[in-house]
Design a protein around this motif. Structure first.
Motif, PDB file in Angstrom:
ATOM      1  N   TYR A   1      45.817  40.297  48.688  1.00 13.36           N
ATOM      2  CA  TYR A   1      44.465  40.036  49.174  1.00 13.36           C
ATOM      3  C   TYR A   1      43.485  39.846  48.026  1.00 13.36           C
ATOM      4  CZ  TYR A   1      39.995  40.456  51.522  1.00 13.36           C
ATOM      5  OH  TYR A   1      38.711  40.208  51.969  1.00 13.36           O
TER       6      TYR A   1
ATOM      7  N   PHE B   1      40.143  47.555  47.823  1.00 12.11           N
ATOM      8  CA  PHE B   1      39.588  46.205  47.907  1.00 12.11           C
ATOM      9  C   PHE B   1      38.214  46.172  48.559  1.00 12.11           C
ATOM     10  CE2 PHE B   1      40.596  45.919  52.317  1.00 12.11           C
ATOM     11  CZ  PHE B   1      41.892  46.403  52.499  1.00 12.11           C
ATOM     12  N   GLU B   2      37.865  47.232  49.291  1.00 12.75           N
ATOM     13  CA  GLU B   2      36.513  47.269  49.875  1.00 12.75           C
ATOM     14  C   GLU B   2      35.429  47.264  48.798  1.00 12.75           C
ATOM     15  OE1 GLU B   2      39.108  49.479  52.945  1.00 12.75           O
ATOM     16  OE2 GLU B   2      38.960  49.319  50.763  1.00 12.75           O
TER      17      GLU B   2
ATOM     18  N   LYS C   1      37.626  36.039  54.202  1.00 16.89           N
ATOM     19  CA  LYS C   1      38.270  35.065  53.317  1.00 16.89           C
ATOM     20  C   LYS C   1      37.324  33.885  53.093  1.00 16.89           C
ATOM     21  CE  LYS C   1      42.076  34.365  55.686  1.00 16.89           C
ATOM     22  NZ  LYS C   1      43.440  33.828  55.954  1.00 16.89           N
TER      23      LYS C   1
ATOM     24  N   ASN D   1      40.150  43.729  55.243  1.00 18.16           N
ATOM     25  CA  ASN D   1      40.711  42.644  54.435  1.00 18.16           C
ATOM     26  C   ASN D   1      40.704  41.339  55.227  1.00 18.16           C
ATOM     27  OD1 ASN D   1      42.649  43.304  56.287  1.00 18.16           O
ATOM     28  ND2 ASN D   1      44.373  43.213  54.849  1.00 18.16           N
TER      29      ASN D   1
ATOM     30  N   MET E   1      41.831  36.581  49.218  1.00 17.81           N
ATOM     31  CA  MET E   1      40.388  36.603  49.471  1.00 17.81           C
ATOM     32  C   MET E   1      39.765  35.233  49.247  1.00 17.81           C
ATOM     33  SD  MET E   1      37.387  38.795  47.531  1.00 17.81           S
ATOM     34  CE  MET E   1      37.685  40.365  48.342  1.00 17.81           C
TER      35      MET E   1
END
Length: 896
Positions: free
Chosen positions: A768, A104-105, A239, A236, A829
């Motif tokens: 996420y 997810f990075e 947001k 993570n 996110m």
């Protein structure tokens, strides 16, 4: 120079690794010519090359994983770059960590985060490579403004795990980097990355996980470069919140009866005021096919590239509020802005008249404008055909190019001659250049304004193209013109959806590496930072409907592995073609379909014995029935008969695969709900149902996974926009995994749980990499849904929002606020809300009737898309109490 590659990767049996790059030894960036690597240990694969003396560029490379089933996976990113000419060494060792697209990075290195949302750390000049033995490179996207990475480890150079004066790293091409001389140290070296606050000059934290180990030791005339992936930090935690609204729904005092690109700036001002970071819109491409309200459907564009003239602000084109054309529109502007909803036809009529006047006045200046020529040349590939198509559409009074008396078949040379400036109709062609240029300027200005205020813009890519579109005219071979795309039945459209679009010819598109898609993404990236792929399931398989069908219920998935006739016998099923593959109609069926009237449909049927009927030849397809009733008076009685015949035609169990000579078949969706199925004996029903489950839920999944992986990775790599998928509907099991593997954000909706065992989805369980939202433009809002089914509402009230007692009949502002808060506190996110949902928290600001807030009704293919905000953005900006409350909710949830 000798280069030794080491890649950390734990492979499974049957997998192999390759390295591809911009030198001859690595195949000159041709994946088919990539260099195979050798297995070294469970942790490393390796290979070496001699770069040669003639190579004078920076080395750029990446890795490819090949599976034994033929599927290739290219690691994400293109930022492994080494300045080999500056190293001044004879030997280079590269120690790399595979960059999995699903990490997810990686989302934080897409366009919206790099350019707008994240803190930019100043890049500093690096020390030279003189005396350097090792270069450490690692990524950490979410460091705060005063934070930097440092490296600390087990030897003196790495401060023996010291944190008071650690070795600070600097930013270089998105990598935190440091160049060190470890020639006096012993190996192996243990080390970790950490965070240091440069303002307070204090240690913040080490990364989590085990120590990293460097085994590669010092050598003369040698440098080792480590690409260590991502620092193991809490990545993570970011947001954001966004607002979703079609551009046409915006309302400002300066617009003209419809939302315009210039109105986005007012939406930016409001979004910034309440701490939002994203604006999401629907497709904005030109849909002008009939010059009627039916063109209001934003997913039926006549060009995948041209912007819709309805979004043009006339005053901005004129350049002066006192221009005679602008002044002459004041009365009409007041009239159209006074309407609750959009009068599509009236708006278009006014704008076309005005823009024609402005073109006549400005055409000379346009042709002398260097910026116009730059725009024209960059967009010539679609702009010229689009302008010609639009002119010919109006000349022949139809977008159906097959009916044109000239240019019915696209010929590039002929079209270039047709649009030549010496032609007498040239001004009618160039008018479209003029409009598209100004739309481009206005949209680009709006998105630049959003960026300047810390807000990103998310667009929408429809899954299909309009059948009578410029795209189909120019490159018909890219589409399956003999089929219609749609969606299978669901709770929102029980007869399925038939969008009428041709399906994509993916095999042909792959032949030029999806050029049409790449051009589309390139243009979109000029305006948008992220985009939503409408119906991403269509990249796995598309619901395809034969041209003879009107309703989506007569479709089937393509591609799909069909049922073969040989599968029936071993299951104890007698294959009766007439019974299974033809509409089953008897008096009981007629009584069921026609509310007890068994005679009203008899004129359209032939009796074939045993109390059964078949449709007469002239009524045996839905299109034939549609054409027949189109000639009759439009009334409820005729409509009732027409849909009764539709139901008869769709009362089948199997569709024969065309050309299979009655050997292969697709099951009709929702087979068990058909009268045809119910009138079978119990044993046959049980065995057919077992085969049906096998067909829909078992045999296709791996096939569909391979279909998606042949398209989506390539398409995602062709853009750096953040990609979100609308993965709703009948979702195959393989879809979530494919989207996770590619790092695509999913869409999570409370009323549409992806777990079939649950009635609702709770935002607190969202992954996420996802977008959570209470509703989309295809659904009723929270308030509208609340009143649709009291049983469902009560369950939701009790179990999802934890309230006691009987649920109120109307969805009060406090309930809306609870639901909004659930989404804000989700781990997803992004939490994105339709503006109507947000206004639902205020008894003073929301509309009285929630049904007036709905944008689209998917079950109605003739829906008029005309919803408009009932309050202007200028007035909304002044609603301090509401804005402060909303901002407070967003800030308290940790979003922004």
């Amino acid at each position: 120079m000798k280069i030794q590659f080491y890649l950390r990767f734990f492979t499974q049996y049957g997998q192999s690794l390759f390295v591809s790059g911009n030198c001859e030894a690595l195949g000159n960036n041709d994946p088919a010519a990539a260099l195979p690597m050798q297995y070294l240990t469970d942790e490393f694969w390796t290979v070496s090359i001699d770069l040669g003396k003639d190579f004078e560029n920076d080395l750029q490379y990446n890795y490819i994983l090949k599976n034994d089933n033929g599927g290739d996976v290219v690691e994400w990113g293109n930022d492994r770059v080494v300045e080999v000419m500056k190293l001044g060494v004879d030997e280079l060792t590269l120690i790399d960590t595979w960059n999995h697209a699903g990490e997810f990075e990686n989302a934080f290195y897409t366009q919206p985060f790099l350019n707008v949302l994240l803190t930019k750390h100043k890049e500093t000049k690096a020390r030279s490579f003189k005396g350097v033995t090792h270069v450490f490179k690692v990524k950490a996207p979410l460091l705060k403004e005063d934070e930097v990475l440092f490296i600390s480890g087990s030897n003196d150079t790495l401060t023996k795990w010291g944190t008071t004066e650690p070795v600070l790293m600097h930013m270089e091409d998105n990598w935190w980097t440091t160049r060190l001389n470890l020639s006096s140290e012993s190996f192996p070296v243990a080390y970790k990355y950490g965070v240091f606050n440069t303002k307070t000059k204090s240690f913040v934290a080490f990364e989590s996980g085990n120590n990293r180990i460097l085994y590669d030791s010092y050598g003369r005339k040698k440098i080792t470069v480590l690409h260590d992936g991502f620092a193991l930090l809490p990545n993570n935690t970011w947001k954001g919140t966004g607002v979703a609204i079609p551009v046409f729904s915006l309302r400002t005092q300066k617009s003209l009866g419809v939302g315009e690109f210039t109105d986005i700036k007012a939406l930016v001002d409001w979004s910034k005021k309440v701490n939002m970071k994203l604006i999401q819109i629907l497709p904005i491409n030109d849909t002008t096919a009939t010059h009627s309200w039916q063109d209001s459907y934003p997913y039926a564009a006549i060009s995948a590239f041209a912007l819709h003239p309805i979004y043009l602000n006339i005053e901005a084109v004129a350049g002066n509020a006192n221009h005679p054309v602008v002044k002459s529109l004041k009365k009409k502007q007041k009239e159209l802005n006074g309407l609750i909803d959009i009068d599509y036809e009236a708006v278009m009529k006014v704008k076309w008249a005005a823009v024609k006047e402005l073109y006549a006045e400005q055409k000379k200046a346009m042709h002398e404008d260097a910026l116009f020529f730059e725009f024209f040349e960059l967009n010539r590939h679609w702009l010229v055909p689009y302008a010609a198509f639009s002119y010919l559409r109006d000349k022949y009074k139809t977008p159906d190019f097959s009916q044109w008396k000239s240019h019915s078949v696209y010929d590039e040379h002929a079209v270039q001659e047709f649009v030549d400036p010496t032609k007498k109709h040239y001004d009618e062609i160039a008018l479209y250049y003029f409009i598209q240029y100004h739309l481009h300027l206005q949209l680009q200005s709006a998105t630049a304004y959003a960026h300047a205020n810390g807000i990103v813009v998310k667009g929408d890519i429809p899954i299909g193209i309009y059948r009578n579109s410029c795209d189909a005219w120019v490159e018909p071979e890219l589409y399956n013109m003999s089929m219609q795309a749609g969606a299978p039945p669901d709770d929102f459209a029980v007869k399925g959806q038939n969008w009428g679009f041709p399906t994509y010819n993916w095999q042909r598109m792959a032949q030029d590496d999806f050029k049409w898609w790449r051009q589309r993404f390139e243009q979109m990236s000029s305006y948008f930072d992220a985009f939503r792929i409408d119906h991403i399931l269509g990249f796995f398989r598309i619901w395809s409907i034969p041209m003879h069908a009107v309703e989506g219920i007569l479709g089937y998935f393509v591609p799909a592995t069909p049922v073969h006739i040989s599968e029936f016998g071993p299951r104890g099923l007698w294959f009766d073609y007439q019974r299974l593959c033809r509409p089953f109609v008897n008096d009981d069926v007629l009584r069921e379909f026609m509310n007890g009237d068994t005679e009203v449909l008899k004129p359209y049927l032939n009796h074939i014995g045993n109390g059964q009927f078949e449709l007469k030849e002239e009524f045996n397809t839905q299109r034939k029935v549609e054409a027949h009733f189109a000639k009759l008076e439009a009334n409820d009685h005729n409509d009732w008969i027409k849909h009764g015949l539709y139901d008869c035609i769709s009362n089948v169990i199997l569709f024969e695969v065309e050309g299979s000579q009655s050997q292969q078949f697709h099951f009709r969706i929702s087979m068990s709900s058909t009268s045809s199925f119910r009138y079978l004996d119990a044993d046959t029903k049980r065995k057919l149902d077992d085969l049906y489950v096998n067909y829909f839920y078992r045999r296709q999944d791996d096939f569909w996974r391979k279909e998606a992986m042949a398209k989506l990775p390539f398409l995602k790599r062709s853009t750096n926009m953040l990609v979100c998928g609308e993965d709703l509907g009948m979702v195959p099991d393989c879809v979530p995994d494919v989207m996770n593997q590619l790092g695509m954000l999913s869409l999570e909706i409370q009323r549409m749980p992806k777990d079939p065992s649950k009635q609702f989805f709770h935002p607190s369980t969202a992954p996420y990499l996802s977008v959570v939202t209470p509703s989309t433009h295809d659904m009723s809002t929270i308030r509208g849904w609340w009143e649709e089914d009291r049983t469902q509402t009560q369950k939701f009230y009790t179990h999802e929002i934890g309230q006691l007692g009987e649920a109120p009949y109307f969805c009060e502002p406090g309930i809306v606020k609870i639901i909004i808060s659930q989404h804000l506190y989700s781990p997803a996110m992004w939490s994105i809300f339709q503006i109507q949902e947000l206004l639902g928290m205020s008894a003073e600001l929301r509309r009285e009737n929630p049904n007036d807030e709905r944008i689209n009704v998917p079950a109605n293919p003739k829906h008029y898309w005309r919803y408009r905000m009932h309050i202007s953005l200028e007035d909304l900006l002044q609603e301090e109490k509401f804005n402060e409350e909303l901002k407070g909710l967003i800030v308290a949830s940790g979003r922004g």
